[in-house]
Design an enzyme around this catalytic site. Structure first.
Site, PDB file in Angstrom:
ATOM      1  N   ASP A 327      11.962  45.129   4.420  1.00  0.00           N
ATOM      2  CA  ASP A 327      11.877  43.676   4.420  1.00  0.00           C
ATOM      3  C   ASP A 327      10.441  43.244   4.735  1.00  0.00           C
ATOM      4  OD1 ASP A 327      13.324  41.041   4.470  1.00  0.00           O
ATOM      5  OD2 ASP A 327      12.546  41.020   6.518  1.00  0.00           O
ATOM      6  N   GLU A 364       9.689  45.216  -0.217  1.00  0.00           N
ATOM      7  CA  GLU A 364       9.694  43.802  -0.563  1.00  0.00           C
ATOM      8  C   GLU A 364       8.230  43.383  -0.440  1.00  0.00           C
ATOM      9  OE1 GLU A 364      12.066  39.710   0.507  1.00  0.00           O
ATOM     10  OE2 GLU A 364      11.324  40.904   2.173  1.00  0.00           O
TER      11      GLU A 364
END
Length: 686
Positions: A327, A364
């Site tokens: 993330d 990401e």
């Protein structure tokens, strides 16, 4: 509350956490806490009494000691010696704790580290599938939301690790054509303070408090009652069964920030142990936030890098997971000047670590800091979520269609062709190929596939923030009416758009990622930020109507076609020179020219898929205009001009057009004209 105990030397500054010491009745306790001059470990013995032991040894910022009486499944925490313990009872958690226990009190929850000895699970003959990137199809899912409403899974297993590994769920995933399940965060996480008064919780789990501890709420009640080892074993059992079915397990991990909250709230772990070292600071010592969540971890510090690497190794070695999706990964690759670098020590170490060899690493590739958009810039060995793919495909099939319907202009098919061929322009500069492109149209964050074609604006009122949260740039199109409707024309148009989006995703080079439920048209009623909706809005519903079953069958068909095509390719496909196996033709059936690629009004193209061995596998024909198009399929002369073998006919294998399923199997001669319905994709076998 506490009784002093003597420390039994010797002790070691590594490994960090609590581990079996050389002395038979001692445990070695080590915690990196450079912000504390003296530290003690407080623990509850098996008879329920509490004790404290000073960690008298100190090495390079690590407080350590050999402690007697701290046993398996015992709660513990840290606190600076010579200072009063907090009245709430909240001590500082061990960043390396294998489990975390939550005690609800009148003042709020109190969290305790729990010692759990590693090892002891019987993996039998289970082994990681090691699916090649070329063959990987990722399915992003929430452990609870995936099975919470599934009627064919026993009630006591719904919403749990065990439920995800139930034969019903495994059978569904394998029949669909999935190869890897990517789970939203399963590290121990807590709710943000503002959610409690709203009656909401952090459903997604991007608020980590323990990087080594499985989230216990996703375990069955029986496992939770049996203790943290049983929770671990249930998770391991899930991985074991998924592996035996050929399915990989990828974890969504949140190393970019922690759940401690702002500085005016009590420290839970890292802030009390070493705020200056663990967290990123800017000018004048103020916190620097590159995540939008606060508490940004400082990956310019070696100990933070080591924390993340130790966690990754633990989940691979102890739980046998197959990969990680990071993330806001840009925050993990910012140096001491807060600047992203693809040669950051963390990225290099993760790619070179022996324990992580062969493990899938997915970035990401953005955060909210300066220079935060880095898609395509991560190093070799990493794959990136491809937001350019997402935006381009949405533009072509949604916003462009909305513009055309309103009498406006639309973009060229050239950008979409770049997506179909693997976004080489994005990944080539980093020395990577389209194998590094994780293609997505939706994810947990944003509209679902069905909502993209049903809503032109977000509807997040249920989140309690007056619809201010969530993205505004959704590139969606409601097809003439916002939300649910019974108008047959609108329903049919939305369904066809959904098929176009799914077909583009699954026919493109790269690694496709399907968001759970998109394959049958799951809706969140226009909520594009359902992070706090632990209810039926965000859970998957399995009582499918005809439209859902129809889209599901389309998705299965597309995944079968993808698998058949890739079966003729080498496992390294596509390598950089494999672009020569993609052959582009215009609607007249002749090779595309540079001038035609630059034509902004062009909305149709043909892609002939080849193989290194000279075999031609199939033809994809795209008509992105509002009118039916007469397309001449490539004939003998056009094929000869492209240096391709002769083809006599094409067989229609698949189409996204409504009411065209009956034509599947139709045979069209090479060089003959075929009518391709408006806003549709057709796929032919050779």
């Amino acid at each position: 509350m506490s009784v002093s105990l003597e420390i039994s030397p010797p002790s070691s500054e590594f490994p960090l956490g609590v581990h079996r010491a050389r002395a038979p009745h001692n445990l070695n306790v080590a915690v990196y806490a450079p912000g504390v001059s003296a530290l003690a470990v407080h623990f509850q013995s098996q008879d329920g009494s509490w004790h404290a032991a000073a960690l008298t040894d100190y090495t390079d910022g690590v407080h350590h000691g050999a402690v007697e009486g701290l046993a398996d499944s015992v709660r513990y925490g840290f606190w600076p010696t010579g200072t009063d313990q907090p009245e709430t009872g909240q001590l500082l958690l061990d960043p390396y704790a294998r489990a975390i226990d939550t005690i609800d009190t009148a003042e709020g929850p109190v969290y305790w580290s729990v010692y759990v000895e590693d090892g002891g699970f019987d993996w039998g003959s289970s082994a990681p599938p090691r699916t090649h990137w070329r063959d990987t199809v990722v399915y992003e899912a929430h452990v609870k939301g995936l099975t919470q409403l599934h009627p064919d899974i026993p009630a006591e297993l719904r919403g749990t690790y065990a439920g995800l590994a139930h034969p019903v769920m495994i059978g569904y995933l394998t029949a669909l054509g999935i190869t890897a399940v990517e789970l939203l965060p399963v590290h121990f996480h807590i709710d943000e303070p503002h959610l409690g008064p709203l009656g909401l919780t952090n459903y997604w789990g991007y608020n980590t408090l323990g990087y080594f501890a499985p989230h216990p709420s996703y375990a069955t009640e029986a496992a939770r009652n049996a203790g943290p080892r049983a929770v671990q074993d249930e998770f391991k059992g899930m991985v074991k069964l998924l592996h035996e079915a050929g399915l990989e397990v990828i974890l969504d991990v949140v190393y970019n920030h922690t759940a401690e909250g702002p500085p005016d709230l009590p420290a839970l772990s890292w802030r009390g142990l070493g705020d200056e070292q663990y967290y990123r600071h800017g000018d004048h010592g103020r916190y620097l936030d590159t995540t939008g969540c606060g508490n940004t971890l400082n990956f310019a510090h070696p100990r933070v890098i080591a924390l993340a690497l130790d966690s990754l190794r633990y989940w691979v070695e102890e739980f046998h997971v197959d990969g990680f999706r990071f993330d806001l990964a840009v925050s993990l690759a910012r140096d001491e000047r807060h600047t992203f670098t693809p040669r950051h020590p963390f990225l290099v170490a993760a790619g070179a670590d022996r324990a992580l060899r062969g493990v899938k690493l997915i970035a990401e590739p953005w955060d909210i800091g300066m220079g935060g958009w880095q898609t395509g810039n991560f190093p070799q060995g990493w794959a990136d979520w491809n937001d350019r793919f997402r935006d381009t495909v949405r533009d072509f099939w949604l916003t462009d269609q909305a513009s055309l319907a309103a009498g406006g202009a639309a973009g060229s098919v050239a950008r979409l062709a770049g997506c179909l061929s693997g976004s080489a322009d994005v990944f080539g500069p980093s020395g990577r190929t389209s194998i590094s492109s994780v293609n997505l149209i939706t994810a947990h964050d944003g509209f679902t596939l069905a909502d993209l074609s049903s809503y032109s604006r977000k509807h997040n009122e249920a989140n309690g923030e007056e619809n201010r949260d969530g993205h505004n740039d959704n590139r969606s199109y409601n097809h003439g009416m916002e939300g649910p409707t019974d108008q047959e024309g609108i329903v049919a148009a939305r369904s066809q758009t959904s098929r176009n989006l799914m077909a583009t995703l699954l026919l493109s080079l790269g690694v496709p990622m399907i968001t759970a439920g998109d394959e049958f048209g799951r809706s969140q009623r226009g909520n594009n930020n359902a992070y706090c909706q632990d209810n039926e809005l965000a859970w998957l519903h399995w009582d499918h109507d005809d439209d859902a079953r129809h889209l599901l069958e389309h998705t299965r068909s597309l995944l079968r076609i993808r698998k058949e095509f890739l079966a003729h390719q080498p496992h390294s496909y596509p390598a950089r020179d494999d672009s020569s196996y993609l052959h582009w033709f215009n609607p007249a059936g002749t090779p595309m020219t540079e001038e035609q690629w630059r034509d902004e009004g062009s909305r149709s193209v043909q892609l002939l898929l080849g193989s290194p061995n000279g075999i031609l596998d199939g033809l994809v024909v795209i008509n992105g205009s509002r009118d039916d198009a007469r397309i001449t399929l490539p004939g003998r002369d056009a094929l000869r001009e492209s240096g391709l073998p002769s083809i006599t006919r094409f067989e229609l294998r698949y189409t996204t057009a409504a009411n065209q399923d009956r034509r599947r199997g139709a045979r069209i001669g090479a060089g003959e004209t075929e009518v391709i319905p408006a806003n549709s994709i057709s796929v032919y076998r050779i």
